[in-house]
Design an enzyme around this catalytic site. Structure first.
Site, short mmCIF file in Angstrom:
data_model
loop_
_atom_site.label_atom_id
_atom_site.label_comp_id
_atom_site.label_asym_id
_atom_site.label_seq_id
_atom_site.Cartn_x
_atom_site.Cartn_y
_atom_site.Cartn_z
N HIS B 125 0.87 -1.18 0.00
CA HIS B 125 0.00 0.00 0.00
C HIS B 125 0.91 1.24 0.00
O HIS B 125 2.01 1.20 0.54
CB HIS B 125 -0.84 -0.06 1.28
CG HIS B 125 -1.92 0.96 1.39
ND1 HIS B 125 -1.68 2.27 1.70
CD2 HIS B 125 -3.27 0.84 1.27
CE1 HIS B 125 -2.83 2.93 1.76
NE2 HIS B 125 -3.81 2.10 1.50
N GLN B 207 -4.59 -5.14 7.08
CA GLN B 207 -5.56 -6.12 6.61
C GLN B 207 -5.51 -7.42 7.43
O GLN B 207 -6.48 -8.18 7.45
CB GLN B 207 -5.32 -6.46 5.13
CG GLN B 207 -5.41 -5.27 4.18
CD GLN B 207 -6.82 -4.70 4.05
OE1 GLN B 207 -7.81 -5.38 4.31
NE2 GLN B 207 -6.91 -3.44 3.66
N CYS B 375 -4.69 2.47 -3.64
CA CYS B 375 -3.46 2.97 -3.02
C CYS B 375 -2.30 2.00 -3.26
O CYS B 375 -1.42 1.85 -2.40
CB CYS B 375 -3.62 3.23 -1.53
SG CYS B 375 -4.93 4.38 -1.16
#
Lengths: 166, 423
Positions: B125, B207, B375
């Protein structure tokens, strides 16, 4: 308004067959504009002939709205006087920022009027304006860099806002 | 038949899931972006705001004590949830700030300079790329990265061949679970290999914590960043967990109130962790909310959350694979795979329906997904894509929502193929 109504046939036709696509010479300014949230990108060149927009050429990737809007933009500005084209750009921007309350003048905006529905979807307004803002930027740069247009073919590759969302 | 009963059991706890969007029941498939909040979290924050609000630590009155207890209680709950100690939990604004904190303080602590190397991966990311780019620009260190294989795993063989981990490697910072591909990276093994060359290991667990339930101490990492809002908690609070003996050695990041011991006009001495890294009034209400969120998840059981995530992801992978023209980016099997599923969809003429167009059509049917590069632009570039569409479920996601997604994808594909176009 339904999503099917937003995606007017005119928009889809321009998306499938983009007018004036491809990069051409000569040009006085070249800019690269990016929509940082999705990576949509347009590399756009402007060629001025005196006070007239002689050519706008571009290489772009992106959604149907951004691609079709860029295609419609080239139809509207090529061959016009710069002041006239800037006025059309302003009229298009006004409609797009009008949140659906600015109807837009079909005589001025021609195929651009098809984007009236997109103005009701705030997240997509900048898609519709990507090509236009690139054209305005390139034209401004072309005017600034060539006091006597046509005299030189200076390349002015400018990597503008390439920031990313987080 | 897999068991999807958890979703039906918990859905009544999430008020937003009963609303309609565009005349359709909401199908919220954007939980990797942010999760929805159960009533318990909303109520805990509301009650705290209504009855216990005060500043923490510095307010000595009764409400100040209650606010401090709420805030520090949140810290203790988060610590227990991820297998750390309360004093190892630093509250930040979000995971991005946690990673920036890590980059700034580690760079200074390690006296990073020319010749030193920082290793990330192409699947990161932006928030686990840009802070390290900035650090390398400041210090003259070199940024290197893992490539990925065609099926969306870290290319460990290539890294080995290129000597990615070597005596110059000072920091390794990797995603535990990819927010785009869903790939679960072998972080324990990689942390051990990074430590073997003397590097400090940072994990972006934004995540991983919501989906897997993690044990930060067992991960082998030195610093682990995650965020509250993907974990049923509110926005405005992130976490940096760190091994205490490392945190103790790190210099401050932001300066201000509550992070000091003694301030003179010339210089200051700094509080021990975690206060050293929490300048100014912290996210107090958010810590209370995040505490309630991890309580809720613990009550449900992270094992059940993980099992449901696996079942719904397997169902979605199978269902989406049956949509003609759809290509899944990343692992297509449920081995070492989290719940984010990114894909592209080609119309009849072979051109991809752009994710923004796709998202618009899905939204018109009440289905919330994310379209864009999530992203992770370098990853999309590596995959040869401008952007993709991502569906991501959580403990409240039902197979019915996946079916609606699949049906809407077919409709949208046909619309852009000129088959189902309405004039």
């Amino acid at each position: 308004m339904s999503v099917e109504q937003m995606y007017q046939e005119i928009i889809l036709d321009h998306y499938k067959e983009k007018h004036h696509a491809g990069l051409r010479n000569p040009f006085e300014a070249e800019v690269n504009h990016v929509n940082p949230s999705c990576g949509d990108e347009v590399l756009l060149r402007v060629h001025l002939d005196g006070d007239t927009v002689a050519d706008v050429s571009y290489d772009a990737v992106g959604c149907s709205i951004s691609q079709a809007a860029t295609s419609v933009m080239t139809d509207l500005v090529i061959g016009r006087r710069i002041t006239e084209a800037m006025a059309i750009a302003a009229a298009f921007a006004e409609m797009m920022h009008g949140q659906g309350r600015v109807a837009g003048d079909e005589d001025v905006l021609e195929d651009g009027i098809a984007f009236a529905g997109v103005a009701q979807f705030p997240a997509r307004v900048k898609c519709a304006l990507l090509g236009w803002s690139a054209w305005k930027d390139a034209t401004t740069q072309a005017l600034a860099s060539t006091p006597t247009p046509q005299s030189t073919d200076t390349t002015d590759p400018t990597d503008t806002t390439d920031k990313e969302d987080s | 038949m897999p068991d999807f009963s958890l979703a039906d059991a918990v859905r009544p706890d999430f008020p937003v899931l009963s609303r309609e969007v565009g005349g359709h029941p909401l199908a919220y498939l954007d939980s990797a972006n942010t999760s929805q909040k159960p009533r318990a979290v909303i109520d805990a924050m509301s009650e705290f705001t209504a009855l216990h609000n005060a500043n923490v630590a510095r307010a000595m009155h009764t409400l100040g004590g209650e606010a401090t207890a709420g805030f520090e209680g949140g810290r203790a709950k988060v610590a227990a949830f991820v297998g750390g100690r309360p004093e190892e939990i630093v509250f930040t604004k979000n995971a991005s700030e946690a990673l920036n904190l890590a980059a700034h303080t580690l760079g200074q602590h390690l006296r990073l300079g020319p010749g030193d190397e920082v290793v990330i991966s192409v699947m990161e990311h932006h928030s686990n790329i840009v802070p390290w780019q900035l650090l390398c620009e400041r210090t003259g260190a070199t940024l290197r990265w893992f490539d990925i294989t065609d099926d969306g795993r870290l290319d460990l063989a290539r890294a080995e061949a290129e000597g990615l981990f070597n005596e110059r490697t000072r920091i390794v910072s990797l995603a535990w679970v990819s927010n785009v591909l869903g790939t679960v990276n072998p972080v324990v093994e990689l942390a051990a290999r990074a430590h073997a060359v003397g590097a400090t290991v940072v994990l972006d667990a934004a995540q991983a914590v919501p989906q897997l339930g993690v044990d930060v101490a067992a991960s082998g990492a030195d610093l682990v960043a995650f965020t509250g809002h993907k974990l049923l908690g509110p926005t405005g609070i992130g976490v940096l967990w760190g091994r205490y003996d490392l945190l103790e050695q790190l210099p401050p990041f932001l300066g201000g109130g509550e992070m000091i011991e003694i301030v003179t006009l010339e210089r200051s001495t700094y509080a021990p962790p975690p206060a050293r890294f929490e300048a100014g009034t912290p996210p107090i209400i958010q810590a209370v909310g995040l505490g309630a969120a991890v309580d809720y998840l613990t009550g449900v059981g992270m094992e059940r959350v993980r099992d449901h995530e696996a079942a719904i992801t397997a169902y979605a992978l199978e269902r989406l694979a049956s949509v003609e023209g759809l290509t899944i980016l990343g692992p297509t099997e449920l081995v070492d795979r989290g719940g984010a599923i990114s894909f592209t969809l080609a119309a009849a003429d072979g051109t991809d329906v752009h994710p923004h167009d796709l998202m618009q059509f899905l939204d018109a049917r009440g289905i919330a997904v994310r379209g864009g590069h999530h992203c992770a632009r370098p990853l999309h570039k590596r995959l040869g894509r401008v952007a993709s569409t991502r569906a991501s479920g959580y403990l409240y996601t039902t197979p019915d929502e996946i079916d609606r997604l699949a049906e809407a994808l077919v409709y949208t594909r046909d619309f852009f193929s000129g088959v189902a176009r309405v004039r």
